[in-house]
Design an enzyme around this catalytic site. Structure first.
Site, PDB file in Angstrom:
ATOM      1  CG  ASP A 141     -19.775 -48.990-168.228  1.00 53.62           C
ATOM      2  OD1 ASP A 141     -20.369 -47.989-167.783  1.00 53.62           O
ATOM      3  OD2 ASP A 141     -18.575 -48.966-168.567  1.00 53.62           O
TER       4      ASP A 141
ATOM      5  CG  HIS B 124     -18.222 -46.364-165.748  1.00 51.05           C
ATOM      6  ND1 HIS B 124     -18.711 -45.969-166.967  1.00 51.05           N
ATOM      7  CD2 HIS B 124     -17.160 -45.570-165.491  1.00 51.05           C
ATOM      8  CE1 HIS B 124     -17.963 -44.966-167.432  1.00 51.05           C
ATOM      9  NE2 HIS B 124     -17.021 -44.703-166.561  1.00 51.05           N
TER      10      HIS B 124
ATOM     11  CD  GLU C 139     -14.832 -41.836-167.914  1.00 53.36           C
ATOM     12  OE1 GLU C 139     -14.603 -40.977-168.769  1.00 53.36           O
ATOM     13  OE2 GLU C 139     -15.545 -42.842-168.126  1.00 53.36           O
TER      14      GLU C 139
HETATM   15  C1  ACM Z   1     -12.127 -45.051-169.581  1.00 56.43           C
HETATM   16  O1  ACM Z   1     -11.959 -44.740-170.756  1.00 56.43           O
HETATM   17  N1  ACM Z   1     -13.108 -44.515-168.887  1.00 56.43           N
HETATM   18  C2  ACM Z   1     -11.265 -46.002-168.920  1.00 56.43           C
END
Ligand code: ACM
Ligand code: ZN
Length: 628
Positions: A207, A282, A347
């Site tokens: 991440d 991420h 995201e």
């Molecule tokens: C997430 O909660 N971004 C998968």
């Protein structure tokens, strides 16, 4: 009393014979009639009998030869730590003994994978299962029939259990990017999860705040990407960005040898480890290590330290992004035996893709309508890579946007914001339910003022427990595409191992029961008391579990005209009593008892605690309210 259709003489039947037998056993002092058992997850079928099997150092255990290499050392060590006894475990045929525990490979082909039958009689315990997983699961139920701290001769109640999982996917996810956790910590949690028949460990390995897995072809991923500047102790959202010249002492990573060790440890415990390499977004830790994979020429990237992480998406137009990821996926796929590989996909801020020449050329060349479709293009390329390595791709539900993600398995997390829990199975995707509202255990589990900082929202033990993963809207055929359910612990707000455990337990136990037990056998009251029973097991295993179950939710309504404040106190725990004071003192069971809404005087300070019938305070976290 549970009705029994078995012909075995030891089981209670309604009627005289049963009653006489019961009296006899009571007189002999060898029975536990009516004593309930405390197994989590609740088995699908339990028939209690009368009497007990006496487990002692003389008890012999027989297991099938084909499972001996894995099962023998595991059983021996667990029985040693649970009981302090060195029991003899034999592989192969049972010989002579008439007081034994027998693990038998069932030839009954109707017994599904992971299912088992466990039958305790006064002279023997027989476990039948069709596979290793079933034997392992049966042993977990048997362990839970042994009282904590038992020693010497131990009574195991006569019973018959017929059990099988509701879902094949019973998952726990741990984010080790936001806060790295040691190999030893991971092993400890896998051991604990497996005791509750959790069979999937989803390992969120990458991440913005850290890349945690050694990739031999790209050493900078861990030389640079696994380390960040120190902002610990500062609230996650208040952290200033890292500077290039700062030291980067916070982090860590797993070598491939350590990963193999974890996978093997998990395999013995019927736990499959699924790696997640979260792309295209991420990915700040990756971009900090290899900035050439970003849309624009820029070299001063640092691993994120918390807060928002802008510019965290890889360029979806550059060919070298895909070449790089192919090498990464190739190493990861070779390391993990799981048939699945998770590529994230969540995201993604696509604003850079709108401006990036490489991304825009790809949009044009591939005749894509927009950057949503560029995300689909990226995901399809990832799918091709993952499939070429012999794996199935999993992604978060965002990968459904644009042109979808043919061939993928979906983790539906945005239930309540969108409807992936319906859309994904309805569109034919195998789906794993990971509802953020019910199963994101990064959210606190008690009143905010009594818990540490966390993301918005509360997921209490009962909220998670009462969650039904299958939406009513689905047809039977659509529901059959639901592989299972999973709780996820994102780690922004879990800086220490102790706090990570606090967030995991006891909610992992509720998740285990949601995933394993059919709705017909679920019951919050029973689960609550069973969990309370298991607190002693968690304590024995040195787990820092939460007692937020006993927290009191307080609120009040002011009636200024009449100079009254109406006090509301609630708890999710059943069967206890709230006592409170209004003079600032700590409540005891001699304080005022709360029996329902009560009118108090504005200006008073209420302090309330939950007490058991012996007057013991159940949680030291008292609820405090100033009625102003
Ligand atoms: C997430 O909660 N971004 C998968
Ligand atoms: Zn780009």
């Amino acid at each position: 009393m549970i009705k029994n259709t078995s012909s075995n003489q030891y089981y209670l039947k309604e009627g005289k014979i049963g009653f006489l037998l019961l009296c006899l056993f009571i007189l002999l002092g060898i029975s536990h009639p009516g004593k309930s058992i405390a197994i989590i997850p609740q088995p699908q079928e339990v028939k209690m009998g009368v009497g007990a099997f006496k487990l002692s150092a003389k008890t012999k255990i027989y297991i099938p030869k084909e499972y001996a290499d894995d099962l023998k050392p595991y059983l021996t060590s667990k029985l040693k730590t649970d009981l302090g006894m060195d029991l003899q475990v034999y592989s192969g045929r049972k010989t002579g003994s008439n007081h034994y525990i027998l693990f038998e490979k069932s030839v009954d082909i109707s017994l599904p994978s992971e299912a088992y039958q466990l039958r305790v009689d006064p002279d023997k315990i027989v476990i039948k299962a069709g596979d290793y997983a079933g034997m392992f699961n049966a042993f977990q139920s048997l362990r839970q029939l042994i009282p904590v701290g038992a020693s010497g001769e131990i009574n195991i109640p006569v019973l018959a259990i017929n059990d099988q999982p509701r879902f094949a996917w019973r998952g726990m996810m741990l984010d080790v990017s936001r806060h790295f956790r040691s190999k030893e910590f991971i092993l400890k949690q896998i051991d604990q999860f497996s005791a509750y028949k959790i069979n999937k460990f989803h390992w969120h390995l990458t991440d913005d705040q850290g890349w945690r897995i050694e990739i031999k072809k790209y050493p900078k991923l861990t030389q640079k990407g696994a380390w960040r500047a120190d902002r610990e102790g500062i609230s996650w959202w208040q952290r200033s960005p890292a500077m290039a010249e700062e030291p980067k002492p916070v982090g860590g990573f797993y070598t491939q040898e350590e990963v193999k060790e974890i996978i093997e440890y998990a395999r013995i415990r019927n736990v499959e480890v699924i790696p997640e390499i979260d792309v295209p977004a991420h990915s700040k830790a990756l971009i900090a290590s290899y900035p050439e994979l970003f849309c624009f020429e820029k070299s001063n990237f640092e691993v994120a330290v918390g807060g928002k992480a802008p510019d965290n998406a890889l360029c979806a137009g550059r060919e070298n992004t895909y070449q790089f990821l192919e090498h990464v996926i190739s190493e990861v796929a070779a390391l993990f035996p799981s048939p699945y590989l998770h590529i994230g996909g969540d995201e993604c801020d696509k604003r850079n893709w709108l401006k990036c020449p490489h991304c825009q050329i790809t949009v044009k060349d591939q005749q894509l309508q927009n950057v949503e479709e560029l995300q689909s293009y990226f995901i399809q390329r990832m799918n091709a890579i993952v499939v070429s390595k012999g794996k199935k791709m999993i992604g978060w539900d965002e990968i459904l946007s644009g042109k979808g993600a043919k061939g993928a398995t979906i983790m539906a997390w945005r239930r309540g914001m969108h409807s992936p829990e319906i859309d994904a199975p309805r569109s034919g995707y195998p789906t794993i339910m990971t509802s953020f509202q019910h199963s994101y255990i990064s959210q606190v589990q008690g009143p905010n003022e009594l818990e540490a900082e966390g993301p918005k929202g509360i997921v209490t033990l009962s909220k998670l427990y009462n969650h039904e993963p299958i939406p009513q809207e689905l047809t039977k055929a659509e529901a059959d595409l639901v592989l299972g359910t999973q709780a996820c612990l994102w780690a922004e707000f879990t800086p220490t191992p102790e706090h990570t455990e606090y967030m995991l337990y006891p909610r992992a136990l509720a998740n285990a029961e949601v995933a394993w037990s059919n709705p017909a056998v679920k019951n919050w009251s029973r689960f609550q008391s069973t969990v309370e029973d298991h607190f002693a097991r968690l304590k024995r295993d040195d787990i820092n579990f939460s007692r937020s179950l006993y927290s009191i939710y307080g609120s009040y309504a002011l009636d200024k005209l009449n100079q009254k404040a109406m006090l509301y106190l609630l708890t999710e725990a059943e069967g206890y009593t709230i006592y409170y004071t209004v003079d600032g003192t700590i409540p005891t069971s001699n304080a005022m008892r709360y029996d329902g809404v009560v009118a108090l005087k504005p200006g008073m300070t209420v302090r309330a605690g939950l007490f058991d019938k012996d007057g013991n305070l159940l949680s030291s976290k008292l609820t405090e309210l100033k009625l102003k």
